[in-house]
Design a protein around this motif. Structure first.
Motif, PDB file in Angstrom:
ATOM      1  N   LYS A 135       0.922  -1.301  -0.214  1.00 33.66           N
ATOM      2  CA  LYS A 135       0.000   0.049  -0.065  1.00 33.66           C
ATOM      3  C   LYS A 135       0.970   1.263   0.142  1.00 33.66           C
ATOM      4  N   ALA A 136       0.718   1.926  -1.110  1.00 34.95           N
ATOM      5  CA  ALA A 136       1.478   3.276  -0.974  1.00 34.95           C
ATOM      6  C   ALA A 136       0.653   4.263  -0.513  1.00 34.95           C
ATOM      7  N   VAL A 137       1.416   5.063   0.638  1.00 38.39           N
ATOM      8  CA  VAL A 137       0.876   6.285   1.390  1.00 38.39           C
ATOM      9  C   VAL A 137       1.513   7.617   0.991  1.00 38.39           C
ATOM     10  N   MET A 138       0.821   8.643   0.285  1.00 38.15           N
ATOM     11  CA  MET A 138       1.640   9.681   0.181  1.00 38.15           C
ATOM     12  C   MET A 138       1.464  10.501   1.163  1.00 38.15           C
ATOM     13  N   ASP A 139       2.630  10.940   1.821  1.00 41.46           N
ATOM     14  CA  ASP A 139       2.477  12.086   2.764  1.00 41.46           C
ATOM     15  C   ASP A 139       2.768  13.553   2.327  1.00 41.46           C
ATOM     16  N   TRP A 140       3.337  13.709   1.196  1.00 43.65           N
ATOM     17  CA  TRP A 140       3.688  15.436   0.832  1.00 43.65           C
ATOM     18  C   TRP A 140       4.024  15.011  -0.658  1.00 43.65           C
ATOM     19  N   ASN A 141       3.885  16.102  -1.580  1.00 40.65           N
ATOM     20  CA  ASN A 141       4.110  16.088  -2.847  1.00 40.65           C
ATOM     21  C   ASN A 141       4.609  17.563  -3.195  1.00 40.65           C
ATOM     22  N   GLU A 142       5.218  17.713  -4.352  1.00 40.12           N
ATOM     23  CA  GLU A 142       5.747  19.079  -4.721  1.00 40.12           C
ATOM     24  C   GLU A 142       5.681  18.872  -6.369  1.00 40.12           C
ATOM     25  N   VAL A 143       5.135  19.728  -6.957  1.00 43.77           N
ATOM     26  CA  VAL A 143       5.174  19.904  -8.488  1.00 43.77           C
ATOM     27  C   VAL A 143       5.770  21.491  -8.674  1.00 43.77           C
ATOM     28  N   GLN A 144       6.902  21.257  -9.584  1.00 42.37           N
ATOM     29  CA  GLN A 144       7.416  22.653  -9.928  1.00 42.37           C
ATOM     30  C   GLN A 144       8.190  22.485 -11.485  1.00 42.37           C
ATOM     31  N   PRO A 145       8.400  23.549 -12.102  1.00 46.83           N
ATOM     32  CA  PRO A 145       8.969  23.535 -13.463  1.00 46.83           C
ATOM     33  C   PRO A 145      10.247  22.902 -13.240  1.00 46.83           C
ATOM     34  N   SER A 146      10.826  22.089 -14.161  1.00 40.46           N
ATOM     35  CA  SER A 146      12.016  21.429 -13.973  1.00 40.46           C
ATOM     36  C   SER A 146      13.349  22.407 -14.098  1.00 40.46           C
ATOM     37  N   LEU A 147      14.218  22.122 -13.545  1.00 40.65           N
ATOM     38  CA  LEU A 147      15.396  23.083 -13.566  1.00 40.65           C
ATOM     39  C   LEU A 147      16.667  22.434 -14.210  1.00 40.65           C
ATOM     40  N   ARG A 148      16.187  21.242 -14.960  1.00 42.48           N
ATOM     41  CA  ARG A 148      17.308  20.314 -15.575  1.00 42.48           C
ATOM     42  C   ARG A 148      18.095  21.244 -16.350  1.00 42.48           C
ATOM     43  N   ARG A 149      19.443  21.043 -16.106  1.00 42.50           N
ATOM     44  CA  ARG A 149      20.516  21.813 -16.887  1.00 42.50           C
ATOM     45  C   ARG A 149      21.099  20.948 -17.943  1.00 42.50           C
ATOM     46  N   TRP A 150      21.482  19.559 -17.577  1.00 44.12           N
ATOM     47  CA  TRP A 150      22.158  18.725 -18.280  1.00 44.12           C
ATOM     48  C   TRP A 150      21.253  17.578 -18.807  1.00 44.12           C
ATOM     49  N   PRO A 151      21.834  17.138 -20.013  1.00 48.82           N
ATOM     50  CA  PRO A 151      21.001  15.996 -20.661  1.00 48.82           C
ATOM     51  C   PRO A 151      20.690  14.805 -20.129  1.00 48.82           C
ATOM     52  N   LEU A 152      19.604  14.097 -20.015  1.00 50.43           N
ATOM     53  CA  LEU A 152      19.523  12.732 -19.293  1.00 50.43           C
ATOM     54  C   LEU A 152      20.431  11.651 -19.962  1.00 50.43           C
ATOM     55  N   THR A 153      21.204  10.886 -19.026  1.00 49.92           N
ATOM     56  CA  THR A 153      22.098   9.914 -19.731  1.00 49.92           C
ATOM     57  C   THR A 153      21.372   8.632 -19.409  1.00 49.92           C
ATOM     58  N   GLY A 154      20.315   8.288 -18.226  1.00 48.98           N
ATOM     59  CA  GLY A 154      19.766   7.328 -18.072  1.00 48.98           C
ATOM     60  C   GLY A 154      18.392   7.106 -18.675  1.00 48.98           C
ATOM     61  N   ALA A 155      17.860   5.962 -18.947  1.00 49.56           N
ATOM     62  CA  ALA A 155      16.900   5.702 -19.953  1.00 49.56           C
ATOM     63  C   ALA A 155      16.057   4.506 -19.269  1.00 49.56           C
ATOM     64  N   HIS A 156      15.190   4.430 -20.037  1.00 53.58           N
ATOM     65  CA  HIS A 156      14.127   3.069 -19.357  1.00 53.58           C
ATOM     66  C   HIS A 156      14.504   2.057 -20.372  1.00 53.58           C
ATOM     67  N   GLY A 157      14.453   0.758 -19.908  1.00 53.01           N
ATOM     68  CA  GLY A 157      14.537  -0.482 -20.532  1.00 53.01           C
ATOM     69  C   GLY A 157      16.071  -0.706 -20.941  1.00 53.01           C
ATOM     70  N   PRO A 158      16.184  -1.332 -22.111  1.00 58.10           N
ATOM     71  CA  PRO A 158      17.644  -1.775 -22.955  1.00 58.10           C
ATOM     72  C   PRO A 158      18.329  -0.438 -23.227  1.00 58.10           C
ATOM     73  N   GLN A 159      17.600   0.753 -23.206  1.00 54.18           N
ATOM     74  CA  GLN A 159      18.711   2.170 -23.690  1.00 54.18           C
ATOM     75  C   GLN A 159      19.248   2.345 -22.486  1.00 54.18           C
ATOM     76  N   ASP A 160      18.950   1.853 -21.347  1.00 54.90           N
ATOM     77  CA  ASP A 160      19.924   2.481 -20.043  1.00 54.90           C
ATOM     78  C   ASP A 160      21.188   1.740 -20.161  1.00 54.90           C
ATOM     79  N   PRO A 161      22.275   2.583 -19.845  1.00 52.74           N
ATOM     80  CA  PRO A 161      23.483   2.107 -19.787  1.00 52.74           C
ATOM     81  C   PRO A 161      23.903   0.916 -18.953  1.00 52.74           C
ATOM     82  N   ALA A 162      23.045   0.717 -17.699  1.00 52.62           N
ATOM     83  CA  ALA A 162      22.897  -0.415 -16.867  1.00 52.62           C
ATOM     84  C   ALA A 162      22.851  -1.658 -17.707  1.00 52.62           C
TER      85      ALA A 162
END
Length: 171
Positions: A135-162
């Protein structure tokens, strides 16, 4: 110091195996590795993510891709894992911070950060601990504009470096 009793050693091993379930859950959901996710739950397990999903865990995992594809990246981190046992059953409360990077309604990237807890029931069958109910219980959350400055290097599935990097850790 005397040698620990066999029961104490088994309790330590059980504790680590149950903690590993929570860690492997984070990795599976963040990498969109649905096969790995299925392996963490017993076949008759249930999952309750509040208004998002309630029902059989198998159906929850099959439902996840319908929302996960909207996320550019996710990052689940667990801590403060409290566990209590009775034989081959255990209960646990584990704190989680989950970060999600997605496109908002306005077309701009936004960060959704959620803090909460997983309330878990585990059972050991054939010597293996798995989730019986979560059972997932949410105690708090925050939504804000992304401040991402660098490109993503991780990915989902087989595209991820791991995926191809590890030899014995797995995908």
């Amino acid at each position: 110091m005397s040698d620990p009793t066999p029961d104490a050693l088994q309790r330590l091993l059980d504790h680590r195996e149950i903690q590993d379930l929570a860690i492997r859950y984070c990795r599976a959901i963040d990498r969109h590795d649905w096969a790995a996710m299925h392996a963490l739950y017993h076949g008759d397990a249930t999952d309750d993510h509040g208004s998002l999903f309630q029902g059989p865990a198998r159906a929850y995992i099959d439902w996840l891709p319908s929302i996960a594809h909207k996320m550019h990246a996710t990052f689940h981190q667990v801590s403060n894992h409290l566990i209590a046992w009775r034989g081959d059953r255990a209960e646990g409360e584990v704190y989680v911070v989950a970060c999600h990077l997605k496109t908002g309604a306005d077309g701009q990237e936004e960060q959704v950060i959620t803090g909460g807890r997983y309330l878990d029931r585990y059972t050991r069958r054939d010597g293996v601990w798995k989730f019986q109910s979560r059972k997932a219980v949410m105690d708090w959350n925050e939504v804000q504009p992304s401040l991402r400055r660098w490109p993503l290097t991780g990915a989902h599935g087989p595209q991820d470096p791991a995926w191809d990097f590890f030899e014995f850790l797995g995908k």
